[in-house]
Design a protein around this motif. Structure first.
Motif, PDB file in Angstrom:
ATOM      1  N   SER A 145       3.596  -1.484   5.952  1.00 54.37           N
ATOM      2  CA  SER A 145       3.567  -2.910   6.303  1.00 54.37           C
ATOM      3  C   SER A 145       4.714  -3.680   5.661  1.00 54.37           C
ATOM      4  O   SER A 145       4.981  -4.814   6.030  1.00 54.37           O
ATOM      5  CB  SER A 145       2.244  -3.524   5.858  1.00 54.37           C
ATOM      6  N   GLY A 146       5.357  -3.095   4.669  1.00 50.35           N
ATOM      7  CA  GLY A 146       6.391  -3.805   3.926  1.00 50.35           C
ATOM      8  C   GLY A 146       5.826  -5.024   3.213  1.00 50.35           C
ATOM      9  O   GLY A 146       6.434  -6.095   3.192  1.00 50.35           O
ATOM     10  N   ALA A 147       4.656  -4.865   2.629  1.00 51.65           N
ATOM     11  CA  ALA A 147       3.992  -6.000   1.983  1.00 51.65           C
ATOM     12  C   ALA A 147       4.863  -6.587   0.871  1.00 51.65           C
ATOM     13  O   ALA A 147       5.441  -5.862   0.074  1.00 51.65           O
ATOM     14  CB  ALA A 147       2.650  -5.559   1.413  1.00 51.65           C
ATOM     15  N   LYS A 148       4.941  -7.912   0.840  1.00 49.17           N
ATOM     16  CA  LYS A 148       5.765  -8.601  -0.158  1.00 49.17           C
ATOM     17  C   LYS A 148       4.915  -9.054  -1.342  1.00 49.17           C
ATOM     18  O   LYS A 148       5.391  -9.122  -2.472  1.00 49.17           O
ATOM     19  CB  LYS A 148       6.388  -9.814   0.535  1.00 49.17           C
ATOM     20  N   VAL A 149       3.665  -9.384  -1.048  1.00 52.36           N
ATOM     21  CA  VAL A 149       2.767  -9.892  -2.086  1.00 52.36           C
ATOM     22  C   VAL A 149       1.482  -9.069  -2.078  1.00 52.36           C
ATOM     23  O   VAL A 149       0.980  -8.702  -1.018  1.00 52.36           O
ATOM     24  CB  VAL A 149       2.436 -11.384  -1.832  1.00 52.36           C
ATOM     25  N   LEU A 150       0.984  -8.803  -3.287  1.00 52.10           N
ATOM     26  CA  LEU A 150      -0.296  -8.113  -3.408  1.00 52.10           C
ATOM     27  C   LEU A 150      -1.202  -8.919  -4.331  1.00 52.10           C
ATOM     28  O   LEU A 150      -0.779  -9.343  -5.408  1.00 52.10           O
ATOM     29  CB  LEU A 150      -0.089  -6.720  -3.997  1.00 52.10           C
ATOM     30  N   ILE A 151      -2.412  -9.131  -3.864  1.00 51.36           N
ATOM     31  CA  ILE A 151      -3.406  -9.781  -4.718  1.00 51.36           C
ATOM     32  C   ILE A 151      -4.460  -8.725  -5.007  1.00 51.36           C
ATOM     33  O   ILE A 151      -5.083  -8.189  -4.085  1.00 51.36           O
ATOM     34  CB  ILE A 151      -4.026 -11.011  -4.025  1.00 51.36           C
ATOM     35  N   THR A 152      -4.636  -8.401  -6.290  1.00 53.97           N
ATOM     36  CA  THR A 152      -5.568  -7.338  -6.632  1.00 53.97           C
ATOM     37  C   THR A 152      -6.230  -7.677  -7.966  1.00 53.97           C
ATOM     38  O   THR A 152      -6.104  -8.791  -8.460  1.00 53.97           O
ATOM     39  CB  THR A 152      -4.836  -5.970  -6.646  1.00 53.97           C
ATOM     40  N   THR A 153      -6.947  -6.718  -8.516  1.00 52.65           N
ATOM     41  CA  THR A 153      -7.622  -6.984  -9.780  1.00 52.65           C
ATOM     42  C   THR A 153      -7.026  -6.122 -10.879  1.00 52.65           C
ATOM     43  O   THR A 153      -6.327  -5.142 -10.606  1.00 52.65           O
ATOM     44  CB  THR A 153      -9.128  -6.662  -9.702  1.00 52.65           C
ATOM     45  N   GLN A 154      -7.350  -6.497 -12.093  1.00 51.77           N
ATOM     46  CA  GLN A 154      -6.862  -5.741 -13.232  1.00 51.77           C
ATOM     47  C   GLN A 154      -7.364  -4.299 -13.189  1.00 51.77           C
ATOM     48  O   GLN A 154      -6.678  -3.379 -13.599  1.00 51.77           O
ATOM     49  CB  GLN A 154      -7.366  -6.410 -14.506  1.00 51.77           C
ATOM     50  N   ALA A 155      -8.568  -4.124 -12.665  1.00 54.37           N
ATOM     51  CA  ALA A 155      -9.142  -2.779 -12.615  1.00 54.37           C
ATOM     52  C   ALA A 155      -8.455  -1.910 -11.573  1.00 54.37           C
ATOM     53  O   ALA A 155      -8.390  -0.691 -11.720  1.00 54.37           O
ATOM     54  CB  ALA A 155     -10.636  -2.875 -12.306  1.00 54.37           C
ATOM     55  N   LEU A 156      -7.945  -2.523 -10.512  1.00 51.36           N
ATOM     56  CA  LEU A 156      -7.404  -1.723  -9.400  1.00 51.36           C
ATOM     57  C   LEU A 156      -5.894  -1.535  -9.457  1.00 51.36           C
ATOM     58  O   LEU A 156      -5.344  -0.681  -8.758  1.00 51.36           O
ATOM     59  CB  LEU A 156      -7.791  -2.359  -8.058  1.00 51.36           C
ATOM     60  N   ILE A 157      -5.206  -2.318 -10.283  1.00 52.56           N
ATOM     61  CA  ILE A 157      -3.741  -2.278 -10.264  1.00 52.56           C
ATOM     62  C   ILE A 157      -3.200  -0.890 -10.628  1.00 52.56           C
ATOM     63  O   ILE A 157      -2.140  -0.491 -10.150  1.00 52.56           O
ATOM     64  CB  ILE A 157      -3.123  -3.386 -11.176  1.00 52.56           C
ATOM     65  N   SER A 158      -3.977  -0.126 -11.395  1.00 52.39           N
ATOM     66  CA  SER A 158      -3.507   1.214 -11.762  1.00 52.39           C
ATOM     67  C   SER A 158      -3.384   2.134 -10.538  1.00 52.39           C
ATOM     68  O   SER A 158      -2.733   3.159 -10.592  1.00 52.39           O
ATOM     69  CB  SER A 158      -4.456   1.843 -12.782  1.00 52.39           C
ATOM     70  N   ARG A 159      -4.009   1.745  -9.439  1.00 51.14           N
ATOM     71  CA  ARG A 159      -3.896   2.563  -8.229  1.00 51.14           C
ATOM     72  C   ARG A 159      -2.745   2.103  -7.324  1.00 51.14           C
ATOM     73  O   ARG A 159      -2.626   2.558  -6.200  1.00 51.14           O
ATOM     74  CB  ARG A 159      -5.194   2.483  -7.427  1.00 51.14           C
TER      75      ARG A 159
END
Ligand code: WTA
Length: 572
Positions: A145-159
């Motif tokens: 998708s060529g994503a420019k922005v990601l909104i995630t959580t502290q728990a998931l960022i490691s993935r």
């Protein structure tokens, strides 16, 4: 299959006069329901939230959220403000322009909904990802998708393999004590500081709004793009099929990582100004029943797997809760076994209404709408504005009772706009005559009801007989010993294919030769001799997608010792 019709439960139904509406309806009639029909300014999030926040509904609860730790509610006015703030943050720190991809990778929470609505208000295309995705699946989708922005959580960022994603410029994290850098921000801290007014990005009706990745039979996830214009159908089906009314409390159990969780977990209910319940966390029968009781849920949209799991939890569990608020129950995503419909009648005193559609179709197409007689096992009839047919491989329309490709005439408002980065794949869905070919096989009976038979590639040909795996599976799960069943065609030198069943037993049953014989006889007698599985294998659990579909592709790979392909949509 038996043509059984259950009587309609009384209600204040839309689409009471199906035949007449079907004849005369035109989608353009729905446009006048939206502000943009007068102002020319289009934005899905505005229509879903702000429009109500500026009306008599401003103090009506838009979102009830609960999980094991939180229970919160937000009015339309509050949701407007939270999503405005989110939009300001995403736009400013994410440097977002219309059409940029903003991916949202987090479990259900109010913040997820602020983020989705906020991102849409910026004119971005939102890509929701299941929290269960592991690194490979996340990488594939963000890369494609060529994503420019990601909104995630502290728990998931490691993935999230940030270093391997050159297009990804800005990350927002939801959580506690977040360390901010030049490209990584504490989402809710920024949101709290942001202005509660925002200038919405007005878009074209055919600009992208949502990008859902879904797995195809070839195993490669593909990005299905939906546009703002889909709101026309989300709104109208929420009226006709979900039957949402002003006083309703609606609960859709799907996660927004799946199309049902956006089309009918966000847009359908909010476009119609309905109070929407969102439940986070894992499936637990008691917690689910309690949700219905606590909020007085009136309209409930879930999936066969969930119903079967509730069934498995036993009818005693149901009796401990007051579920009388339920007025209308619906299902989607996989075949709804007649057995489950009958169970619904018994324990909820409600018919479960099956609905058929796909990620690619964006919204419901073939449905059991409330005023209609149900034939358990049938997906229902096409809604007004939708022309469905069974066609052969050359595109000829087949007469009733003939099995073939379930196809829809192009032109319904929520149809996908394209497959991201893969125009060729998009084109491959269509056949001459403007037919969209679903990849499902089905037949239509004399009364215009559609009956699902299986995915086209799953249909079994045994001794010259065509057998739909769903019919066999449905029969199998009627047997008291069987919790779940998946059926495939196994190549056979004599018969072309034989039917093989993978079966998970209910607690308290042992996999014996006697039981195998008993199950075979059960299918032979209940369905047809040629439909009885020649081979039966017991398994602890069957491979399923997150949306609950048994993955026959994986069963087949087990059987034939082939690679299982992409498993990113698998439940565990
Ligand atoms: C299947 C889900 C039988 C079908 C919204 C379709 C169904 C695929 C039904 C799309 C139903 C969906 N009865 N099968 N009522 N609804 N399906 O993209 O095979 O996750 O092609 O969208 O699910 O699944 P998807």
């Amino acid at each position: 299959m038996k043509m059984e019709a259950l009587p309609s439960v009384k209600g204040d139904y839309n689409l009471g006069d199906y035949e007449n509406t079907y004849k005369h309806f035109d989608w353009s009639e729905v446009e006048k329901e939206f502000t943009w029909s007068k102002t020319g300014k289009v934005n899905l999030a505005y229509e879903a939230i702000d429009r109500h926040a500026e009306s008599f509904r401003k103090n009506k609860v838009a979102l009830y959220y609960k999980d094991e730790n939180r229970a919160e509610k937000y009015t339309f006015k509050e949701l407007k403000e939270w999503s405005n703030k989110a939009a300001n943050v995403i736009k400013e720190y994410g440097n977002i322009e219309k059409g940029d991809r903003v991916f949202i990778f987090m479990p259900r929470s109010p913040e997820l909904y602020f983020a989705v609505l906020g991102a849409i208000k910026t004119g971005a295309i939102v890509g929701p990802l299941f929290e269960a995705f592991m690194e490979g699946a996340v990488r594939d989708r963000l890369t494609d998708s060529g994503a420019k922005v990601l909104i995630t959580t502290q728990a998931l960022i490691s993935r999230v393999p940030v270093d391997e994603l050159p297009d990804l410029k800005h990350i927002f994290l939801v959580g506690e004590n977040i360390e901010e850098t030049e490209t990584q921000y504490d989402f809710m801290k920024k949101v709290a500081e942001a202005d509660k007014n925002c200038s919405i990005e007005w878009v074209d009706r055919n600009d992208g709004a949502i990008l859902h990745y879904t797995s195809g039979s070839t195993g490669n996830p593909k990005g299905v793009l939906h546009v703002h214009n889909a709101m026309i159908q989300h709104y109208q089906t929420a009226k006709w099929v979900l039957d949402l009314q002003e006083e309703d409390v609606y609960w859709c159990t799907a996660d927004p990582g799946w199309v049902t969780g956006t089309s009918y977990g966000i847009f359908g209910p909010w476009l119609t100004g309905t109070s929407n319940v969102v439940v986070g966390g894992r499936f637990k029968p008691e917690f689910w029943y309690k949700t219905i009781e606590d909020y007085g849920v009136t309209v409930w949209y879930s999936a066969p797997t969930a119903f079967r799991m509730l069934m498995g939890a036993g009818d005693e569990a149901v009796k401990q809760y007051d579920l009388r608020s339920l007025r209308h129950v619906l299902s989607v995503g996989e075949p709804l076994n007649p057995e489950v419909v009958r169970w619904g009648m018994k324990v909820f005193n409600r018919r479960i209404h099956d609905t058929w559609w796909m990620t690619e179709t964006g919204a419901q197409l073939i449905c059991n709408y409330p005023s209609m007689l149900i034939k358990p096992g049938s997906m229902g009839k096409p809604i007004p504005g939708v022309e469905a047919a069974i066609i052969d491989d050359q595109g000829n329309v087949l007469p009733p009772n003939r099995m073939g490709n379930l196809a829809i005439k192009k032109g319904w408002p929520a149809m996908m706009h394209t497959i991201w980065n893969n125009e060729q794949k998009y084109e491959s869905y269509f056949m001459p005559g403007d037919w969209y070919v679903s990849g499902d096989s089905a037949y239509m009976d004399e009364e215009g009801y559609f009956w699902f038979q299986g995915r086209v590639d799953d249909v079994i040909m045994t001794s010259g007989e065509r057998v739909g795996p769903f019919e066999v599976e449905s029969k199998l799960v009627e047997h008291p010993a069987i919790a779940e069943a998946g059926v495939i065609g196994k190549p056979d030198p004599v018969r072309g294919e034989i039917i093989k069943a993978f079966i998970a037993l209910r607690d308290g049953y042992e996999p014996t030769q006697e039981l195998i014989e008993e199950i075979r006889t059960f299918v032979k007698q209940g369905l047809a001799a040629h439909a009885a599985p020649r081979e039966i294998e017991f398994r602890e659990k069957l491979p399923k997608t997150r949306s609950g579909k048994i993955m026959r592709r994986v069963l087949k790979a087990w059987e034939l010792n082939l690679p299982t392909g992409d498993l990113s949509s698998m439940e565990d």
